[in-house]
Write a protein that holds these residues in place. Sequence first.
Motif, mmCIF file in Angstrom:
data_model
loop_
_atom_site.group_PDB
_atom_site.id
_atom_site.type_symbol
_atom_site.label_atom_id
_atom_site.label_comp_id
_atom_site.label_asym_id
_atom_site.label_seq_id
_atom_site.Cartn_x
_atom_site.Cartn_y
_atom_site.Cartn_z
ATOM 1 N N SER A 1 0.818 -1.209 0.000
ATOM 2 C CA SER A 1 0.000 0.000 0.000
ATOM 3 C C SER A 1 0.856 1.265 0.000
ATOM 4 C CB SER A 1 -0.915 0.012 1.225
ATOM 5 O OG SER A 1 -1.756 -1.110 1.225
ATOM 6 N N ARG A 2 0.424 2.218 -0.797
ATOM 7 C CA ARG A 2 1.076 3.533 -0.783
ATOM 8 C C ARG A 2 0.687 4.296 0.470
ATOM 9 N NH1 ARG A 2 5.287 4.875 -1.676
ATOM 10 N NH2 ARG A 2 5.156 3.756 -3.677
ATOM 11 N N GLN A 3 -0.578 4.134 0.892
ATOM 12 C CA GLN A 3 -1.064 4.770 2.117
ATOM 13 C C GLN A 3 -1.780 3.707 2.954
ATOM 14 O OE1 GLN A 3 -0.847 9.255 1.128
ATOM 15 N NE2 GLN A 3 -0.408 7.969 2.835
ATOM 16 N N PHE A 4 -1.695 3.865 4.265
ATOM 17 C CA PHE A 4 -2.322 2.928 5.193
ATOM 18 C C PHE A 4 -2.925 3.717 6.336
ATOM 19 C CE2 PHE A 4 -1.967 0.546 9.170
ATOM 20 C CZ PHE A 4 -2.702 -0.596 8.866
ATOM 21 N N PHE A 5 -4.203 3.462 6.628
ATOM 22 C CA PHE A 5 -4.888 4.213 7.675
ATOM 23 C C PHE A 5 -5.667 3.264 8.584
ATOM 24 C CE2 PHE A 5 -4.781 6.990 3.932
ATOM 25 C CZ PHE A 5 -4.265 8.161 4.454
ATOM 26 N N ASP A 6 -5.935 3.737 9.799
ATOM 27 C CA ASP A 6 -6.973 3.149 10.632
ATOM 28 C C ASP A 6 -8.186 4.065 10.526
ATOM 29 O OD1 ASP A 6 -5.496 0.990 11.475
ATOM 30 O OD2 ASP A 6 -4.924 1.882 13.390
ATOM 31 N N MET A 7 -9.331 3.491 10.148
ATOM 32 C CA MET A 7 -10.554 4.273 9.991
ATOM 33 C C MET A 7 -11.674 3.664 10.813
ATOM 34 S SD MET A 7 -10.953 5.346 5.949
ATOM 35 C CE MET A 7 -12.606 6.008 6.221
ATOM 36 N N LYS A 8 -12.519 4.523 11.373
ATOM 37 C CA LYS A 8 -13.666 4.078 12.147
ATOM 38 C C LYS A 8 -14.959 4.296 11.360
ATOM 39 C CE LYS A 8 -12.899 6.840 15.593
ATOM 40 N NZ LYS A 8 -11.698 7.525 15.108
ATOM 41 N N ASP A 9 -15.908 3.373 11.541
ATOM 42 C CA ASP A 9 -17.235 3.604 11.000
ATOM 43 C C ASP A 9 -18.062 4.382 12.021
ATOM 44 O OD1 ASP A 9 -18.105 1.813 12.932
ATOM 45 O OD2 ASP A 9 -18.569 0.202 11.519
ATOM 46 N N LEU B 1 -7.195 11.892 6.099
ATOM 47 C CA LEU B 1 -8.385 11.516 6.850
ATOM 48 C C LEU B 1 -9.008 12.729 7.534
ATOM 49 C CD1 LEU B 1 -7.700 8.210 8.841
ATOM 50 C CD2 LEU B 1 -9.164 8.523 6.846
ATOM 51 N N LEU B 2 -10.324 12.770 7.543
ATOM 52 C CA LEU B 2 -11.065 13.656 8.431
ATOM 53 C C LEU B 2 -11.536 12.773 9.575
ATOM 54 C CD1 LEU B 2 -13.165 15.656 5.802
ATOM 55 C CD2 LEU B 2 -11.067 16.384 6.956
ATOM 56 N N SER B 3 -10.832 12.841 10.686
ATOM 57 C CA SER B 3 -11.048 11.910 11.792
ATOM 58 C C SER B 3 -12.128 12.416 12.740
ATOM 59 C CB SER B 3 -9.751 11.689 12.566
ATOM 60 O OG SER B 3 -8.766 11.117 11.729
ATOM 61 N N ILE C 1 -12.190 9.467 4.347
ATOM 62 C CA ILE C 1 -10.917 9.524 3.641
ATOM 63 C C ILE C 1 -11.109 10.336 2.364
ATOM 64 C CG2 ILE C 1 -11.312 7.316 2.429
ATOM 65 C CD1 ILE C 1 -8.270 6.867 2.579
ATOM 66 N N SER C 2 -10.173 11.249 2.100
ATOM 67 C CA SER C 2 -10.266 12.155 0.956
ATOM 68 C C SER C 2 -9.097 11.938 0.000
ATOM 69 C CB SER C 2 -10.273 13.613 1.429
ATOM 70 O OG SER C 2 -11.396 13.891 2.225
ATOM 71 N N PHE C 3 -9.419 11.803 -1.264
ATOM 72 C CA PHE C 3 -8.432 11.768 -2.341
ATOM 73 C C PHE C 3 -8.525 13.109 -3.050
ATOM 74 C CE2 PHE C 3 -9.281 7.438 -1.360
ATOM 75 C CZ PHE C 3 -8.171 6.699 -1.728
ATOM 76 N N SER C 4 -7.570 14.000 -2.785
ATOM 77 C CA SER C 4 -7.688 15.369 -3.268
ATOM 78 C C SER C 4 -6.653 15.681 -4.347
ATOM 79 C CB SER C 4 -7.545 16.356 -2.107
ATOM 80 O OG SER C 4 -6.280 16.227 -1.489
ATOM 81 N N THR C 5 -6.985 16.686 -5.143
ATOM 82 C CA THR C 5 -6.085 17.176 -6.188
ATOM 83 C C THR C 5 -6.147 18.705 -6.195
ATOM 84 O OG1 THR C 5 -7.841 16.992 -7.848
ATOM 85 C CG2 THR C 5 -6.299 15.151 -7.677
#
Length: 248
Positions: free
Chosen positions: A44-52, A125-127, A137-141
Motif C-alpha cells: 500500500s502507498r497509504q495505510f490508515f486506521d478508519m472508524k465507521d 483523513l477527516l477523523s 478519507i479524501s483523495f484530493s487534487t
Amino acid sequence: MKKSIGKLVLILLVAVVLFPVTVSNGVVEAGTDPALVDNMKKKSRQFFDMKDENGVTYNVYVFSNNEKKKVTGRSDIWAGASEGDIWYTGDYHIALRKKGSNVVHIQRYDVVGYEYNYTRKMIYLLSSKNIGQPDIISFSTTECSNCREARMYYIKDGRIERVKIKTDDDVDETLWYSEKPKVIGKNLYQSVVFTNTEDIGVHFNTYSFNPKTGVMTLIKTKSYINDQQELGDAIYKKWKASPAYVVN
C-alpha cells in the motif's frame, strides 16, 4: 480435501503477488497468517486506521498495481507542487480489514487515473471523535492556485461508500475547497473557499453529513468579500491556526 487445497492455493497466490486487482469488490480470505496482512501493508502507498459510525476500527489500504513515481523539477513548479515534491500516478484501489478479522475486502470503488502530491499529503483523513460519525478519507487534487477538489469515502456496513456533496439542489461527487475541511462537531464540517475574480474574498462553508445516506449537505456559508476582505483574511488566519475555532 480438494476444496481445502484450492483455498490454500488462493491464499498463497495472493501473498506472493501482493493483491493484483482484476475485478472490484472481491473478497480475499487471509486466514490466520499475519504475513499476508503485512504484505498488504507493504504493497500500500497509504495505510490508515478508519472508524465507521459505530466506532468500529478498520485497517484501510490504498494501493495500485500500475503506480508511477515522479519528482517535481525546478521547471515544473506551480501552485500544486514545489521543487522536490514526490508525485504518484495510477489506478488506486481501497481494501478494508476489520481489526481482529481474517478477511480483507477489496472494495468496488476505484480511484482511476489518480495523480497526487504525496509530499503535500493529498490523501488524508477527516477523523471523528464522536460515535455516530464515521471517519472520512479524501483523495484530493489541486486544480488551481485557490481551488482543490476531493473525492471522499467512508465506511458503512463494512464497506467503502462514496460521499456525495449537496449544494442547493445539485448533488456532486467531489467537494471543492481552498482549505481542506475540518471537523467542527458531530457530522459537521467546515471548509474555506477563496475567490479572486468577482466578489474577491473568503467564504466559510459549513456542511452536515448524513452517514445513512452518504450525503454531505451545505447548510451555511459565511462570506467576507470586497470591502470585508481584510477582516476575512484575519478571521481565516485564526481559523487555520486553531483547530477548535469555528466561523458561525
